[in-house]
Design an enzyme around this catalytic site. Sequence first.
Site, PDB file in Angstrom:
ATOM      1  CG  HIS A   5     -20.499  74.361   3.223  1.00 38.87           C
ATOM      2  ND1 HIS A   5     -20.671  73.192   2.524  1.00 38.87           N
ATOM      3  CD2 HIS A   5     -21.020  75.343   2.445  1.00 38.87           C
ATOM      4  CE1 HIS A   5     -21.253  73.448   1.361  1.00 38.87           C
ATOM      5  NE2 HIS A   5     -21.482  74.754   1.293  1.00 38.87           N
TER       6      HIS A   5
ATOM      7  CD  GLU B 118     -19.187  70.863   4.906  1.00 41.17           C
ATOM      8  OE1 GLU B 118     -19.276  71.062   3.674  1.00 41.17           O
ATOM      9  OE2 GLU B 118     -20.089  71.137   5.711  1.00 41.17           O
TER      10      GLU B 118
ATOM     11  CB  CYS C 243     -24.949  74.108   1.229  1.00 46.71           C
ATOM     12  SG  CYS C 243     -24.740  75.481   0.071  1.00 46.71           S
TER      13      CYS C 243
END
Length: 545
Positions: free
Chosen positions: A515, A517, A379
């Site tokens: 993102h 994750e 990001c």
Amino acid sequence: MTTNYIFITGGVVSSLGKGIVAGSLAAILEARGLLVTIIKLDPYINVDPGTISPTQHGEVFVTGDGAETDLDLGHYERFIRTRMGRRNNCTTGRIYADVLHKERRGDYQGATVQVIPHITNAIKEQITEGGVGYGVVLVEIGGTVGDIESLPFLEAIRQMAVDLDRAHTMYIHLTLVPYLAVAGEVKTKPTQHSVKELLSIGIQPDVLICRSTFSVPVNECRKIARFCNVAEKAVISLKDVDSIYKIPGMLKSQGLDDYICKHFNLHVPEADLGEWEQVVYEEANPCGELHVGMVGKYVALPDAYKSVIEALKHAGLKNRVTVHIDLIDSQDIESRGIDRLKDLDAILIPGGFGCRGIHGKLLTVQYARENQVPYLGICLGMQLAVIEFARNVVHMADANSTEFSPACQYPVVALITEWHDSQGNIIQRTEQSNLGGTMRLGSQQCQLTHHSLAHNLYGSKMIIERHRHRYEINKNFLKQIKEAGLRVTGHSGDNQLVEIIEIPSHPWFLACQFHPEFTSTPRDGHPLFIGFIQAAFRYQKNFKK
């Protein structure tokens, strides 16, 4: 389908790990073939955690449908296959906002709006709507029993046992059984008082899960059962462990899932926890270790980057290495220089907002690029990689993001409304954006360029990843930047926005606008993180001598 509800409360102190326990228990029930989901009820008055500082509340976990939710939903998704959504997290603020909206609209036909029944009914509706289609719904109540903020939630779940039939509800209370080193014994009194607090509002727990430094002795478990009016086999000892992924096995070994299935009269197979045993084995038997530097500005509270930290650990499991994560304050890089980065095997810059520490992050990107250190930007980490490249390679000295410098000469990162109009001309910022509800959120398609690093890692040309940002790479400057050696290898589904950039001349330099994750799990990992850790291992072996 009959839906059964398990309500999980916490007592004595906060931060006992209700979210971990809820996820672990759900993992066991899922392994028995049950369709399971989890709902988190948070007592704070914010509508959602989207505008709460990470230093106060930890990370904001983004679901596939674009909800900004509590970080516990990340734990849930890492433990079970069910994907969370906006119905899986609700705050006091949202409940009151919905009730007040209905009152203003006249839905209550002039009735006096009260906590009981209007607020409690709204809470119950949230729970039942979120549980549609599932066999078991675990509901975690945020906060600690005795907090004034959580009383409406506790009253609502008390009522549900009456509304639904006690046979389809269960109460699990998580407490602390402290160990006093001076006396050499554990103390059960705090648990007794916590249960007494629950009983005072009409809730009798069916199961007590007792957190402690050590296993709670049998005699103390028996004492707790007697004083708290629960079955002895329903007092579960949960000692501290070095891995949260051991907890499903610990709960199963004490028969908690059998007790639950018997309570709900569920005839399902035994749980096969082979996948979790493999995770624990991989974690306990690494073949090496790495040091990854994560450079951010919320490093005083690691929970601000919880999903990134977990994703790095998951990638370590898949590569059979222990990943040591060095949390580095980007302002330290500004004040002390880049020496802090020199012993690292890889560098990651996560997402974030605001201009504090930006210069230190830019110095970090430059160091990783010039010294061939594996780099993963997420990001903001991608936006800074583009800014640094534009400044130091393309020689756009004033390249910046309009988030940090609205009047910069080269706004290589900007709001879409700032970087083009209908004719593709650069336009200037005209108004300030509101903080709430203005971001690109949730799952979006991304097209990958064939034979790129990203394409090789994913093994697919089209992927779906979750977003949480406002600013985008300005397409008006891409031609010059790409000609200088930066490659755009991921575009949005409509081909209008930059999603992934790479530097082909670098051993491993990749940054993404989304993102990754949020979709990493201990059982599967995530392609980008797995590739990043592989690159770090190669760098350690081949470059650090």
